[in-house]
Design a protein around this motif. Structure first.
Motif, PDB file in Angstrom:
ATOM      1  N   VAL A   3       3.505 -30.327  22.390  1.00 59.16           N
ATOM      2  CA  VAL A   3       2.252 -30.265  21.634  1.00 59.16           C
ATOM      3  C   VAL A   3       1.293 -31.303  22.192  1.00 59.16           C
ATOM      4  O   VAL A   3       1.571 -32.507  22.151  1.00 59.16           O
ATOM      5  CB  VAL A   3       2.482 -30.506  20.125  1.00 59.16           C
ATOM      6  N   LEU A   4       0.174 -30.833  22.716  1.00 58.79           N
ATOM      7  CA  LEU A   4      -0.854 -31.741  23.224  1.00 58.79           C
ATOM      8  C   LEU A   4      -1.829 -32.139  22.129  1.00 58.79           C
ATOM      9  O   LEU A   4      -2.252 -33.284  22.034  1.00 58.79           O
ATOM     10  CB  LEU A   4      -1.631 -31.072  24.369  1.00 58.79           C
ATOM     11  N   VAL A   5      -2.204 -31.141  21.311  1.00 59.78           N
ATOM     12  CA  VAL A   5      -3.161 -31.379  20.233  1.00 59.78           C
ATOM     13  C   VAL A   5      -2.641 -30.705  18.972  1.00 59.78           C
ATOM     14  O   VAL A   5      -2.266 -29.539  18.998  1.00 59.78           O
ATOM     15  CB  VAL A   5      -4.560 -30.801  20.586  1.00 59.78           C
ATOM     16  N   ASP A   6      -2.615 -31.461  17.877  1.00 64.89           N
ATOM     17  CA  ASP A   6      -2.180 -30.911  16.598  1.00 64.89           C
ATOM     18  C   ASP A   6      -3.370 -30.906  15.640  1.00 64.89           C
ATOM     19  O   ASP A   6      -3.824 -31.964  15.189  1.00 64.89           O
ATOM     20  CB  ASP A   6      -1.042 -31.743  16.011  1.00 64.89           C
ATOM     21  N   LEU A   7      -3.879 -29.719  15.353  1.00 67.40           N
ATOM     22  CA  LEU A   7      -5.033 -29.579  14.459  1.00 67.40           C
ATOM     23  C   LEU A   7      -4.612 -29.114  13.073  1.00 67.40           C
ATOM     24  O   LEU A   7      -5.441 -28.638  12.300  1.00 67.40           O
ATOM     25  CB  LEU A   7      -6.038 -28.587  15.064  1.00 67.40           C
ATOM     26  N   GLY A   8      -3.327 -29.239  12.780  1.00 66.85           N
ATOM     27  CA  GLY A   8      -2.822 -28.809  11.483  1.00 66.85           C
ATOM     28  C   GLY A   8      -2.454 -27.344  11.495  1.00 66.85           C
ATOM     29  O   GLY A   8      -1.304 -26.985  11.750  1.00 66.85           O
ATOM     30  N   ALA A   9      -3.425 -26.491  11.239  1.00 67.95           N
ATOM     31  CA  ALA A   9      -3.175 -25.045  11.221  1.00 67.95           C
ATOM     32  C   ALA A   9      -2.919 -24.509  12.617  1.00 67.95           C
ATOM     33  O   ALA A   9      -2.246 -23.494  12.803  1.00 67.95           O
ATOM     34  CB  ALA A   9      -4.353 -24.315  10.588  1.00 67.95           C
ATOM     35  N   VAL A  10      -3.454 -25.181  13.632  1.00 67.11           N
ATOM     36  CA  VAL A  10      -3.315 -24.746  15.019  1.00 67.11           C
ATOM     37  C   VAL A  10      -2.824 -25.899  15.874  1.00 67.11           C
ATOM     38  O   VAL A  10      -3.315 -27.023  15.761  1.00 67.11           O
ATOM     39  CB  VAL A  10      -4.669 -24.235  15.579  1.00 67.11           C
ATOM     40  N   THR A  11      -1.838 -25.622  16.703  1.00 70.42           N
ATOM     41  CA  THR A  11      -1.390 -26.608  17.695  1.00 70.42           C
ATOM     42  C   THR A  11      -1.652 -26.053  19.087  1.00 70.42           C
ATOM     43  O   THR A  11      -1.601 -24.839  19.293  1.00 70.42           O
ATOM     44  CB  THR A  11       0.117 -26.921  17.541  1.00 70.42           C
ATOM     45  N   ILE A  12      -1.955 -26.936  20.008  1.00 66.20           N
ATOM     46  CA  ILE A  12      -2.262 -26.531  21.375  1.00 66.20           C
ATOM     47  C   ILE A  12      -1.207 -27.104  22.308  1.00 66.20           C
ATOM     48  O   ILE A  12      -0.944 -28.300  22.310  1.00 66.20           O
ATOM     49  CB  ILE A  12      -3.668 -27.005  21.794  1.00 66.20           C
ATOM     50  N   SER A  13      -0.595 -26.198  23.089  1.00 70.14           N
ATOM     51  CA  SER A  13       0.464 -26.599  24.009  1.00 70.14           C
ATOM     52  C   SER A  13      -0.039 -26.556  25.453  1.00 70.14           C
ATOM     53  O   SER A  13      -1.058 -25.906  25.739  1.00 70.14           O
ATOM     54  CB  SER A  13       1.668 -25.659  23.872  1.00 70.14           C
ATOM     55  N   PRO A  14       0.673 -27.212  26.372  1.00 73.75           N
ATOM     56  CA  PRO A  14       0.298 -27.124  27.791  1.00 73.75           C
ATOM     57  C   PRO A  14       0.326 -25.685  28.311  1.00 73.75           C
ATOM     58  O   PRO A  14      -0.479 -25.329  29.172  1.00 73.75           O
ATOM     59  CB  PRO A  14       1.361 -27.982  28.491  1.00 73.75           C
ATOM     60  N   ALA A  15       1.241 -24.866  27.771  1.00 70.23           N
ATOM     61  CA  ALA A  15       1.320 -23.461  28.199  1.00 70.23           C
ATOM     62  C   ALA A  15       0.027 -22.728  27.870  1.00 70.23           C
ATOM     63  O   ALA A  15      -0.487 -21.933  28.678  1.00 70.23           O
ATOM     64  CB  ALA A  15       2.508 -22.764  27.531  1.00 70.23           C
ATOM     65  N   GLN A  16      -0.515 -22.986  26.692  1.00 71.17           N
ATOM     66  CA  GLN A  16      -1.764 -22.333  26.298  1.00 71.17           C
ATOM     67  C   GLN A  16      -2.928 -22.779  27.177  1.00 71.17           C
ATOM     68  O   GLN A  16      -3.755 -21.962  27.593  1.00 71.17           O
ATOM     69  CB  GLN A  16      -2.063 -22.626  24.825  1.00 71.17           C
ATOM     70  N   LEU A  17      -2.975 -24.078  27.473  1.00 73.71           N
ATOM     71  CA  LEU A  17      -4.054 -24.577  28.329  1.00 73.71           C
ATOM     72  C   LEU A  17      -3.952 -24.004  29.739  1.00 73.71           C
ATOM     73  O   LEU A  17      -4.962 -23.651  30.349  1.00 73.71           O
ATOM     74  CB  LEU A  17      -4.030 -26.105  28.381  1.00 73.71           C
ATOM     75  N   LEU A  18      -2.739 -23.901  30.259  1.00 75.61           N
ATOM     76  CA  LEU A  18      -2.566 -23.321  31.599  1.00 75.61           C
ATOM     77  C   LEU A  18      -2.986 -21.864  31.601  1.00 75.61           C
ATOM     78  O   LEU A  18      -3.632 -21.402  32.552  1.00 75.61           O
ATOM     79  CB  LEU A  18      -1.105 -23.452  32.046  1.00 75.61           C
ATOM     80  N   SER A  19      -2.651 -21.135  30.545  1.00 74.72           N
ATOM     81  CA  SER A  19      -3.036 -19.722  30.486  1.00 74.72           C
ATOM     82  C   SER A  19      -4.556 -19.589  30.481  1.00 74.72           C
ATOM     83  O   SER A  19      -5.108 -18.695  31.132  1.00 74.72           O
ATOM     84  CB  SER A  19      -2.433 -19.053  29.249  1.00 74.72           C
ATOM     85  N   VAL A  20      -5.238 -20.466  29.773  1.00 78.30           N
ATOM     86  CA  VAL A  20      -6.701 -20.460  29.754  1.00 78.30           C
ATOM     87  C   VAL A  20      -7.252 -20.735  31.150  1.00 78.30           C
ATOM     88  O   VAL A  20      -8.178 -20.058  31.612  1.00 78.30           O
ATOM     89  CB  VAL A  20      -7.245 -21.496  28.744  1.00 78.30           C
ATOM     90  N   CYS A  21      -6.666 -21.709  31.829  1.00 80.59           N
ATOM     91  CA  CYS A  21      -7.118 -22.051  33.191  1.00 80.59           C
ATOM     92  C   CYS A  21      -6.964 -20.860  34.138  1.00 80.59           C
ATOM     93  O   CYS A  21      -7.850 -20.585  34.960  1.00 80.59           O
ATOM     94  CB  CYS A  21      -6.334 -23.249  33.726  1.00 80.59           C
ATOM     95  N   VAL A  22      -5.838 -20.150  34.027  1.00 81.91           N
ATOM     96  CA  VAL A  22      -5.602 -18.986  34.889  1.00 81.91           C
ATOM     97  C   VAL A  22      -6.624 -17.890  34.591  1.00 81.91           C
ATOM     98  O   VAL A  22      -7.183 -17.274  35.514  1.00 81.91           O
ATOM     99  CB  VAL A  22      -4.161 -18.450  34.695  1.00 81.91           C
TER     100      VAL A  22
END
Length: 471
Positions: free
Chosen positions: A130-149
């Motif tokens: 978990v890179l960022v925890d916004l409570g209802a939503v958490t952001i993982s490195p996998a999600q960020l990499l998918s966005v970059c791709v």
């Protein structure tokens, strides 16, 4: 001010078009969904039949679409066919569903699949971090990499269709060869005792729990429901075969090459999918397929075939597969929004082409929605839910062949649907059976997709009302 191109530039030959069909179909599904199929039907014979039935339906639809693609060889594909056969509302509902979930959520799912398997080699990209925890939503490195791709591939496609076609053709050839290699080495590593066990009582149909415990055999109607439920995965894996129709304006000799590429691409992928699953039954027992960790059947098979290095090998294969798949989805999807915009049913700016003769604005809007889906954490569920709607629109489109033959009997048809009217009718009946059985046996896969589609009705009239006021 940047000069705008007013028309698409035909740059894709038959090979490029075929690679787009095959490349858009082969993503992550073939490596994963067989686990759920086996859990639903419980036997090797029925697992293979599910893939054969799906392959037959896909090929039948592709051969039928050839007639429509030859009649209307322009950007937009299925959106255009529905408008010509029915009316602007029906085509808008397809375009609305396509934009809100079908294409954008598929791009997101394939992007996250790329990131998940990258994490096998580079654990820093794990979806469990978990890179960022916004409570209802958490952001993982996998999600960020998918966005970059997704952003990277969108950027490449804004540079012109030649950039996209080079990636598509190269990566599709590589992944077909890679899957071919996996199949060959898999049969080489075949275990006789596993094969015999899997192909005993091969047409028994029952639930199979991940633990290997068998459920009781289904009676006739529940068996049909189990097959329909199993086909959700195989249909998802075989979908996007029609993406070449969206980019028809950039295909050389489209009246000939689109129909041929649809037939060739779907046939090649069907053979690969069926053969891959036959190979699975030679190296893994049915409980091992049904209980594969996180449904990663190909990973389990590669461990048997290649030993400890199997994880890395399959991870690289899936990275190649998903990267090429997403390029095809991104390239073709934006052309639908371009066609909608020219009809006044999408952002006006999406109707313009950039200096590279591609719909740059439409590409970036698609990119934005797909990136948002990457952070939703629910894209997989939504893709399953939309399967009902996807098949429903395929049925409507193929019915359109009959409607157009009646409405426009003298229209130019350089290519006619092979097997007409038998093959299209068979597809329509099989598609209806699939949808009806899902309504009964897996309603959670139907209502959400229907709701998303129906929401498009008031949106359509709202847009039309605003357009009327501005005139």
């Amino acid at each position: 001010m940047e000069e705008q191109k007013t028309s698409f530039k035909p740059s894709l030959g038959l090979i490029d078009a075929t690679m787009l069909v095959a490349g858009s179909m082969i993503g992550s599904g073939i490596f994963i969904v067989s686990a759920d199929i086996v859990r639903n039907v419980g036997s090797s014979g029925w697992m293979i039949l599910v893939w054969v039935i799906t392959g037959f339906m896909t090929l039948a639809a592709a051969l039928s679409y050839g007639e429509l693609s030859a009649m209307f060889p322009k950007a937009g594909g299925q959106y255009v066919y529905l408008k010509e056969a029915y009316n602007p509302l029906v085509s808008f509902l397809y375009g609305w569903s396509f934009f809100t979930v079908i294409q954008t959520a598929t791009i997101a799912a394939v992007g996250v699949a790329f990131a998940k398997f990258t994490a096998y080699i580079f654990p820093i990209f794990s979806e469990d971090l978990v890179l960022v925890d916004l409570g209802a939503v958490t952001i993982s490195p996998a999600q960020l990499l998918s966005v970059c791709v997704i952003v990277f591939l969108t950027y490449l496609n804004t540079r012109g269709v030649k950039s996209g076609k080079m990636i598509q053709t190269t990566f599709t050839i590589v992944k077909i060869l890679s899957l071919g290699g996996l199949i060959i080495f898999g049969f080489w590593a075949l275990k006789t005792e596993v094969w015999k066990a899997n192909w005993t009582n091969t047409l028994d149909i029952h639930k199979l729990l991940p633990s290997g415990v068998k459920g009781s055999e289904y009676t006739f109607i529940p068996a049909l429901g189990a097959v329909a439920a199993a086909m959700v995965g195989s249909i998802f894996s075989s979908d996007s075969w029609n993406n070449i129709t969206f980019i028809a304006g950039e295909v050389k000799n489209p009246k000939r090459n689109i129909g041929l590429s649809l037939a060739l691409g779907t046939f090649v992928v069907t053979i690969i999918y069926v053969t891959t699953n036959v190979m699975y039954t030679g190296v893994l027992t049915l409980p091992e397929i049904a209980g594969a960790d996180k449904d990663r059947v190909a990973v389990a098979a590669s461990h048997v075939i290649f030993g400890a290095s199997g994880t890395v090998i399959i991870a690289v294969m899936i990275m190649i597969s998903t990267f090429g798949c997403n390029n095809g989805l991104i390239m073709s999807g934006a052309r639908v929004y371009y066609s909608m915009a020219t009809d006044g049913l999408f952002f006006k700016k999406a109707a313009s082409l950039n200096t590279n003769a591609v719909p740059g604005f439409a590409l970036w809007v698609q990119c934005l929605i797909a990136c948002l889906w990457c952070f939703s954490g629910r894209y997989g569920d939504l893709l399953d839910m939309i399967s009902f709607v996807v098949v429903g629109f395929y049925i409507l489109t193929i019915c359109g062949i009959f409607i157009l033959r009646r409405k426009r009997p003298d229209a130019d048809r350089p290519y006619k649907a092979i097997g007409y009217p038998i093959l299209p009718i068979i597809y329509i009946l099989m598609g209806l059976a699939f949808c009806l059985l899902l309504i009964v046996y897996k309603p959670k896969f139907t209502w959400p997709g229907l709701i998303i589609t129906v929401i498009g009705i008031p949106v359509y009239y709202l847009i039309k009302g605003k357009s009327a006021k501005n005139e």
